[in-house]
Motif scaffolding. Structure first.
Motif, PDB file in Angstrom:
ATOM      1  N   SER A 294      47.808  20.219  47.939  1.00 40.05           N
ATOM      2  CA  SER A 294      49.044  20.232  47.822  1.00 40.05           C
ATOM      3  C   SER A 294      49.521  21.525  47.132  1.00 40.05           C
ATOM      4  N   PRO A 295      50.758  21.916  47.113  1.00 44.15           N
ATOM      5  CA  PRO A 295      51.294  23.323  46.262  1.00 44.15           C
ATOM      6  C   PRO A 295      50.802  23.347  45.019  1.00 44.15           C
ATOM      7  N   GLN A 296      50.340  22.093  44.237  1.00 46.40           N
ATOM      8  CA  GLN A 296      50.001  22.517  42.784  1.00 46.40           C
ATOM      9  C   GLN A 296      48.494  22.871  42.869  1.00 46.40           C
ATOM     10  N   GLY A 297      47.463  22.613  43.918  1.00 42.84           N
ATOM     11  CA  GLY A 297      46.627  22.976  44.349  1.00 42.84           C
ATOM     12  C   GLY A 297      46.485  24.463  44.564  1.00 42.84           C
ATOM     13  N   ASP A 298      47.299  24.890  45.120  1.00 40.22           N
ATOM     14  CA  ASP A 298      47.541  26.392  45.370  1.00 40.22           C
ATOM     15  C   ASP A 298      47.727  27.169  44.000  1.00 40.22           C
ATOM     16  N   GLN A 299      48.380  26.481  43.076  1.00 35.75           N
ATOM     17  CA  GLN A 299      49.044  27.034  42.047  1.00 35.75           C
ATOM     18  C   GLN A 299      47.629  27.397  41.112  1.00 35.75           C
ATOM     19  N   MET A 300      46.910  25.948  41.126  1.00 33.20           N
ATOM     20  CA  MET A 300      45.682  26.001  40.245  1.00 33.20           C
ATOM     21  C   MET A 300      44.607  27.219  41.027  1.00 33.20           C
ATOM     22  N   ARG A 301      44.467  27.371  42.142  1.00 27.36           N
ATOM     23  CA  ARG A 301      43.943  28.275  42.680  1.00 27.36           C
ATOM     24  C   ARG A 301      44.106  29.825  42.457  1.00 27.36           C
ATOM     25  N   SER A 302      45.669  29.882  42.363  1.00 26.77           N
ATOM     26  CA  SER A 302      45.878  31.400  41.968  1.00 26.77           C
ATOM     27  C   SER A 302      45.616  31.654  40.306  1.00 26.77           C
ATOM     28  N   ALA A 303      45.836  30.644  39.495  1.00 26.44           N
ATOM     29  CA  ALA A 303      45.795  30.684  38.242  1.00 26.44           C
ATOM     30  C   ALA A 303      44.178  31.034  37.905  1.00 26.44           C
ATOM     31  N   LEU A 304      43.384  30.410  38.841  1.00 22.71           N
ATOM     32  CA  LEU A 304      41.848  30.543  38.644  1.00 22.71           C
ATOM     33  C   LEU A 304      41.471  32.140  39.035  1.00 22.71           C
ATOM     34  N   GLN A 305      42.212  32.480  39.998  1.00 23.46           N
ATOM     35  CA  GLN A 305      41.878  33.960  40.420  1.00 23.46           C
ATOM     36  C   GLN A 305      42.461  35.029  39.410  1.00 23.46           C
ATOM     37  N   GLN A 306      43.549  34.525  38.829  1.00 19.39           N
ATOM     38  CA  GLN A 306      43.844  35.425  37.626  1.00 19.39           C
ATOM     39  C   GLN A 306      42.810  35.517  36.570  1.00 19.39           C
ATOM     40  N   ARG A 307      42.172  34.618  36.387  1.00 19.27           N
ATOM     41  CA  ARG A 307      41.238  34.381  35.249  1.00 19.27           C
ATOM     42  C   ARG A 307      39.905  35.266  35.705  1.00 19.27           C
ATOM     43  N   CYS A 308      39.602  35.169  37.092  1.00 21.06           N
ATOM     44  CA  CYS A 308      38.447  35.780  37.716  1.00 21.06           C
ATOM     45  C   CYS A 308      38.937  37.377  37.433  1.00 21.06           C
ATOM     46  N   ASP A 309      40.051  37.762  38.042  1.00 25.09           N
ATOM     47  CA  ASP A 309      40.262  39.284  38.006  1.00 25.09           C
ATOM     48  C   ASP A 309      40.247  39.847  36.613  1.00 25.09           C
ATOM     49  N   GLN A 310      40.643  38.809  35.492  1.00 29.37           N
ATOM     50  CA  GLN A 310      40.637  39.418  34.057  1.00 29.37           C
ATOM     51  C   GLN A 310      38.998  39.589  33.566  1.00 29.37           C
ATOM     52  N   VAL A 311      38.356  38.517  34.183  1.00 29.52           N
ATOM     53  CA  VAL A 311      36.840  38.801  33.575  1.00 29.52           C
ATOM     54  C   VAL A 311      36.105  39.992  34.402  1.00 29.52           C
ATOM     55  N   GLN A 312      36.360  40.087  35.626  1.00 29.13           N
ATOM     56  CA  GLN A 312      35.815  41.122  36.599  1.00 29.13           C
ATOM     57  C   GLN A 312      36.392  42.513  35.801  1.00 29.13           C
ATOM     58  N   ALA A 313      37.794  42.729  35.561  1.00 28.49           N
ATOM     59  CA  ALA A 313      38.079  43.749  34.982  1.00 28.49           C
ATOM     60  C   ALA A 313      37.391  44.083  33.561  1.00 28.49           C
ATOM     61  N   ALA A 314      37.184  43.102  32.622  1.00 29.12           N
ATOM     62  CA  ALA A 314      36.434  43.454  31.630  1.00 29.12           C
ATOM     63  C   ALA A 314      35.024  43.354  31.430  1.00 29.12           C
ATOM     64  N   LEU A 315      34.443  42.742  32.435  1.00 31.23           N
ATOM     65  CA  LEU A 315      32.798  42.521  32.252  1.00 31.23           C
ATOM     66  C   LEU A 315      32.210  43.052  33.584  1.00 31.23           C
ATOM     67  N   GLY A 316      33.032  43.184  34.468  1.00 35.44           N
ATOM     68  CA  GLY A 316      32.322  43.667  36.013  1.00 35.44           C
ATOM     69  C   GLY A 316      32.101  42.465  36.757  1.00 35.44           C
ATOM     70  N   GLY A 317      31.107  42.538  37.712  1.00 39.96           N
ATOM     71  CA  GLY A 317      30.536  41.432  38.269  1.00 39.96           C
ATOM     72  C   GLY A 317      31.199  41.339  39.742  1.00 39.96           C
ATOM     73  N   SER A 318      31.184  40.198  40.222  1.00 39.28           N
ATOM     74  CA  SER A 318      31.592  39.955  41.847  1.00 39.28           C
ATOM     75  C   SER A 318      33.028  39.463  41.663  1.00 39.28           C
ATOM     76  N   GLY A 319      33.636  39.075  40.647  1.00 41.30           N
ATOM     77  CA  GLY A 319      35.142  38.567  40.692  1.00 41.30           C
ATOM     78  C   GLY A 319      34.800  37.166  40.986  1.00 41.30           C
TER      79      GLY A 319
END
Ligand code: PLP
Length: 388
Positions: A294-319
């Motif tokens: 559903s569109p909600q699933g998409d919203q959750m995936r993009s929220a997760l992506q933002q958290r992945c980007d945040q951690v990658q920017a701070a700690l490196g790794g594969s994202g």
């Protein structure tokens, strides 16, 4: 002669277990059960579905409205345990994953074990990635097939093993390639398209464990192998979608050719000789799959992506949504985890044999339910501790 009074037998196993537990404690490897406490940085609830109000409402509705449906399935699927909820879920899953058929089992461990021990015979060869999950390894150990371990994500190593297996193959023998799409302890992805093409070149069958990709990767979270599996009508690919991680419920869906599913129903002992999962569990997985696409699933995936980007920017790794914070020594990993836990972060140490020797780590698991500020707080605290 006085009769000798039999001495009570002191079970040898008590000594054995006590000794083993003492050794684990000495090594810093003793495990114990700890209740959740603090900010969740450890569960596999990547999309926050385990707390989703739609899923709670589904459970309440299912259990309260249709009182003809039993709470427990009360029998094996092949007997009276097969309920409408299981049937509806398998139809929906086959449709969503574009597969000829789907089969729902109680959990992913059982599903991997059942697939391997049922489908792989003594004239077959299994080529598996050295990082595959314990459930695949145990299935391999219990199967009669020959097995070859390939270096992690190493296409050349897989090709060498495939070439040899193809040379040695009997007319009635099959080659199987076993991989994960996202590896559970490192969070790295398999070179999936290349692996699928390689296996196809050697006429091998393949199982792709999508445990940590389902809900997240592929079209609307259908998994990293979805496009290729669907395009080939799952001819040589079987996918495994665990339902207790991003889907937030429990169980596992096997997507495969109809003959493979039919064979599993007739021959997979863990499926046949076991009580069916709760019908409400199947209804919840159905609701989770609907949410996933559903569109909600998409919203959750993009929220997760933002958290992945945040951690990658701070700690490196594969994202990835799974971030290994490698410590090395077991006791040091446990110590770091407990210092973070004291500060309100629920993060756990992962030690051998789950991960290779010398790579004890904290497994940081990201979720769409985390806020930017939550993660910022964690990153700062983590850096303060390791730099102190
Ligand atoms: C890659 C992989 N496969 C299978 C499983 C087993 O799934 P379940 O937790 O549903 O038994 C896990 C769970 O940790 C996993 O990480």
């Amino acid at each position: 002669m006085p009769s000798k009074k039999p001495q009570p037998h002191k079970p040898a196993v008590s000594r054995r277990f006590a000794g083993a537990l003492d050794r684990l404690a000495d090594q810093g490897r003793l495990r114990s059960l700890n209740l959740p406490a603090g900010l969740d940085l450890t569960s596999n609830d990547y999309l926050g579905f385990a707390h989703h109000p739609d899923l709670r409402a589904c459970a309440v509705r299912f259990l309260s409205e249709d009182t003809d449906v039993p709470v427990g399935a009360a029998g094996s699927r092949l007997l009276r345990g097969h309920q409408g909820a299981h049937d509806a879920l398998e139809r929906l899953a086959a449709d969503i994953f574009g597969a000829p058929a789907a089969l729902y089992l109680a959990n992913g461990f059982l599903a991997n074990y059942a697939l391997i021990t049922t489908l792989m015979g003594r004239h077959d060869t299994i080529i598996y990635d050295e990082h595959v999950h314990a459930s695949m390894r145990d299935g391999i150990a219990a199967s009669k097939a020959k097995s070859v371990r390939a270096a992690h994500n190493d296409l050349a190593a897989f090709e060498t093993a495939l070439k040899q297996a193809a040379q040695d193959r009997r007319a009635d023998g099959e080659i199987w390639v076993l991989i994960e799409s996202v590896y559970s302890m490192d969070g790295d992805c398999a070179p999936l398209d290349e692996m699928i093409d390689l296996a196809a070149r050697y006429g091998a069958m393949m199982i792709v464990d999508e445990a940590h990709a389902t809900g997240i990767l592929g079209a609307d979270g259908r998994g990293a192998a979805y496009a290729k599996a669907k395009a080939s009508d799952y001819d040589r690919i079987i996918t495994l979608h665990t339902c207790g991680k991003a889907l937030g419920v429990a169980g596992a869906l096997i997507c495969a050719r109809r003959d493979i599913v039919n064979y599993m129903v007739n021959a997979a002992r863990p499926f046949i000789y076991s009580t069916a999962p709760l019908p409400v569990q199947a209804a919840l997985v159905q609701a989770a799959l609907e949410l996933m696409i559903s569109p909600q699933g998409d919203q959750m995936r993009s929220a997760l992506q933002q958290r992945c980007d945040q951690v990658q920017a701070a700690l490196g790794g594969s994202g990835s949504h799974i971030v290994p914070l490698i410590v090395g020594e077991d006791k040091a990993a446990v110590d770091l985890a407990s210092r973070l836990q004291e500060r309100g972060y629920d993060i756990r140490a992962i030690r051998p044999p789950t991960v290779p020797e010398g790579t004890a780590r904290l497994r940081l698991s990201l979720s769409a339910a985390l806020s930017r500020a939550d993660l910022e707080g964690f990153i700062q605290t983590y850096k303060d501790i390791i730099n102190a």
